[in-house]
Design a protein around this motif. Sequence first.
Motif, PDB file in Angstrom:
ATOM      1  N   GLU A 224       0.811  -1.208   0.000  1.00 38.46           N
ATOM      2  CA  GLU A 224       0.000   0.000   0.000  1.00 38.46           C
ATOM      3  C   GLU A 224       0.852   1.269   0.000  1.00 38.46           C
ATOM      4  O   GLU A 224       0.309   2.376  -0.025  1.00 38.46           O
ATOM      5  N   ARG A 226       2.914   4.361  -1.231  1.00 41.13           N
ATOM      6  CA  ARG A 226       2.908   5.169  -2.444  1.00 41.13           C
ATOM      7  C   ARG A 226       3.818   6.374  -2.229  1.00 41.13           C
ATOM      8  O   ARG A 226       3.975   6.873  -1.103  1.00 41.13           O
ATOM      9  N   ASN A 243       4.837   3.893  -8.156  1.00 41.98           N
ATOM     10  CA  ASN A 243       3.431   3.738  -7.772  1.00 41.98           C
ATOM     11  C   ASN A 243       2.707   2.772  -8.710  1.00 41.98           C
ATOM     12  O   ASN A 243       1.879   1.965  -8.267  1.00 41.98           O
ATOM     13  N   GLN A 244       3.021   2.845 -10.007  1.00 44.35           N
ATOM     14  CA  GLN A 244       2.413   1.894 -10.934  1.00 44.35           C
ATOM     15  C   GLN A 244       2.847   0.472 -10.621  1.00 44.35           C
ATOM     16  O   GLN A 244       2.040  -0.471 -10.655  1.00 44.35           O
ATOM     17  N   ALA A 246       3.770  -0.612  -7.689  1.00 50.90           N
ATOM     18  CA  ALA A 246       3.106  -0.993  -6.444  1.00 50.90           C
ATOM     19  C   ALA A 246       1.660  -1.390  -6.703  1.00 50.90           C
ATOM     20  O   ALA A 246       1.160  -2.372  -6.123  1.00 50.90           O
ATOM     21  N   ASP A 247       0.976  -0.653  -7.592  1.00 52.49           N
ATOM     22  CA  ASP A 247      -0.400  -1.023  -7.928  1.00 52.49           C
ATOM     23  C   ASP A 247      -0.454  -2.415  -8.554  1.00 52.49           C
ATOM     24  O   ASP A 247      -1.304  -3.242  -8.203  1.00 52.49           O
ATOM     25  N   ARG A 248       0.481  -2.676  -9.468  1.00 47.08           N
ATOM     26  CA  ARG A 248       0.469  -3.973 -10.141  1.00 47.08           C
ATOM     27  C   ARG A 248       0.821  -5.100  -9.171  1.00 47.08           C
ATOM     28  O   ARG A 248       0.182  -6.162  -9.176  1.00 47.08           O
ATOM     29  N   GLN A 250       0.397  -5.074  -5.977  1.00 49.37           N
ATOM     30  CA  GLN A 250      -0.710  -5.245  -5.044  1.00 49.37           C
ATOM     31  C   GLN A 250      -1.817  -6.075  -5.687  1.00 49.37           C
ATOM     32  O   GLN A 250      -2.395  -6.964  -5.049  1.00 49.37           O
ATOM     33  N   GLY A 251      -2.088  -5.784  -6.983  1.00 53.35           N
ATOM     34  CA  GLY A 251      -3.108  -6.566  -7.663  1.00 53.35           C
ATOM     35  C   GLY A 251      -2.692  -8.017  -7.852  1.00 53.35           C
ATOM     36  O   GLY A 251      -3.478  -8.942  -7.657  1.00 53.35           O
TER      37      GLY A 251
END
Length: 646
Positions: A224, A226, A243-244, A246-248, A250-251
């Motif tokens: 989480e 960022r 951040n991108q 981290a988003d990927r 996390q998904g």
Amino acid sequence: MLRASPHAAWSRLSTKVVGSLFGFLAVALSVIGATLYLSWQLEGSGAAINVTGSLRMNTYRLSVTLAGMTDAERRDAARSEGMRQLAVVDGTLEQLRHGDPQRPLFLPPSSVIRGGFGRLADRWQNELRPRAATLLAQQAVAPAEVWAFQQQADTFVRDVSGLVQAIEHDSENRTFWLRGSQLMLLTFAVGGTVSIVYLLFNLIIAPVSELQAGMERMRERDFEVRLQEDRHDEFGQLAQGFNQMADRLQGVYANLEQLIGMKTAALEAQNRELALLYDSAAFLQKPQQAEAMCEGFLQRITEYFGADGGSVRVLDPAKGNLHMLVQQGLPAELVEDERCMKVGDCLCGEAVEKKIAVVHDMRRIDPAMQLQCHREGFSTVSVFHIYAHRQHLGMFNLHFKRVRALSAADEALLQTLGQLLGTAIENLRLGAREREMAISEERNLVAQGLHDSIAQGLNFLNLQVQMLEDSVRHQQYGDVDAIVPQLRAGVQESYEDVRELLLNFRTRLAEESLVHALQSALNKFERQTGIEAVLDADPDGAPFPREQQLQLLFIVQEALSNVRKHASANKVEVVLRDREDFTLAVTDDGAGFDPAELAGKGETHVGVHIMRERAQRIGATLDVRSAPGAGATVSLHLARAQRRAA
């Protein structure tokens, strides 16, 4: 072509750092240049003070020199010295007026100093110098004139002192500014260093630390985290990329279990497919009947796909029929009705006619067609073909009572299995044909052997029996006594031929080398005939296949049979050479024969013809050489290129 905007160019980190460093360098160079300029001016002012101060000394010397003009004895020397002093003062004033940058020497650019120097130069040019030149030109100078000149010289010296004081005052001011610029340079150095450190901290160290902290949290599986994206430089791009990522992550991490489950299921499905293919291929390679092979194949695919029934049908292309070879799980009525169907009949026959794999959803079939499989409660029927070398051999079905959709991978797997089954069926057929051809060829050789031995002997006995019958009819008993021993000898010879043929036909190659088999055959020949038999062998080559070894053994046995029947020999020698090429020779010391006579018989001499056929089977050449009274040699040559691996 896209171009970056000026704002984007100035927001780049490299632009900021390089611009700040160049700005700091420009200010530093300006302050240092100002300091150097002030130092240079102070040095020139100091030289100007010295030169200006020398005017006082030279003026006093000129006064003293003019005082010496009152003495007649020193007048000439004083005149000469006075002229030199005038020249020195003129040179000094000229030097102060123009300055000397190399020395350096120049008057400060102050209006006070420039004005004082101008008045001083005017006083010299207009007052002192003309009076001094006049006095030096006179033959006799009065003391009053000298005293008047000295009064003017004192005024001039005071003006020189005033000019020196003005220059010194200006130097003091410049020294003050020099100290100020040095302090400013020191202050700028300290402030610039602090500014650069602060700039680098804000531009590089702080973003790197923030990025490192984010990576540490990411390493602890805190997906989480960022970063702030409020920057417009490279670190802003890094923060956006972080951040991108981290988003990927996390998904991915959130769906990791689901992905692992999907991958595991896919691997299990692939493993099951490979296991089915391997098991089916291994099963189909076993020697077995076609019915047992198809039954085992059908059992495996019905268990794998969970089918409720299935069948395997073979195609009779001559009659256009599809015969049900095996079935499993099908009702008796359906089996009886479709045990033999024509190509083109029903859905299965239509698929065979079009040569396409089909999966039928029986719910979509028109009920008016009243298909038997539909009436039996099957909801899905699949039709896949059996191929071998692009030849259509039949088809197999899978019947499902529930609706079953086969994926593209399932259809590809079933098509591959159909090719495996087709190859196995074709191999069975080829094996049967090969055995049929082998039996036919062997029967031909048996017939030739019987013709060469038994048939000729029986023909001889038939003639002897006719002669015996004729002698008895005419009561020529003397001829009977001569014919009966020949009949007995003929019967004995035929009996021996039969025994030899039976022995040759029953010959099997034991689990030993060709040399041992040949030695055993020669030992048996020697015991039966009493003829000496010798084997000379040096086998160094690779082992022969059993088929070739058996044909070589039959050729040697046939050659020994000819020696026994026709040669009347005392010794037989078999020579074997197994090197680059394979050679085998059977030589006897018997009566021999005329090769031309043998060539005239052609294929009627069945023994030689049989040996040639056996040699041709293994790709070898056979040669027979002989001469009357010189024995005979049967030689076989097998080239290395024609030799098969064992």
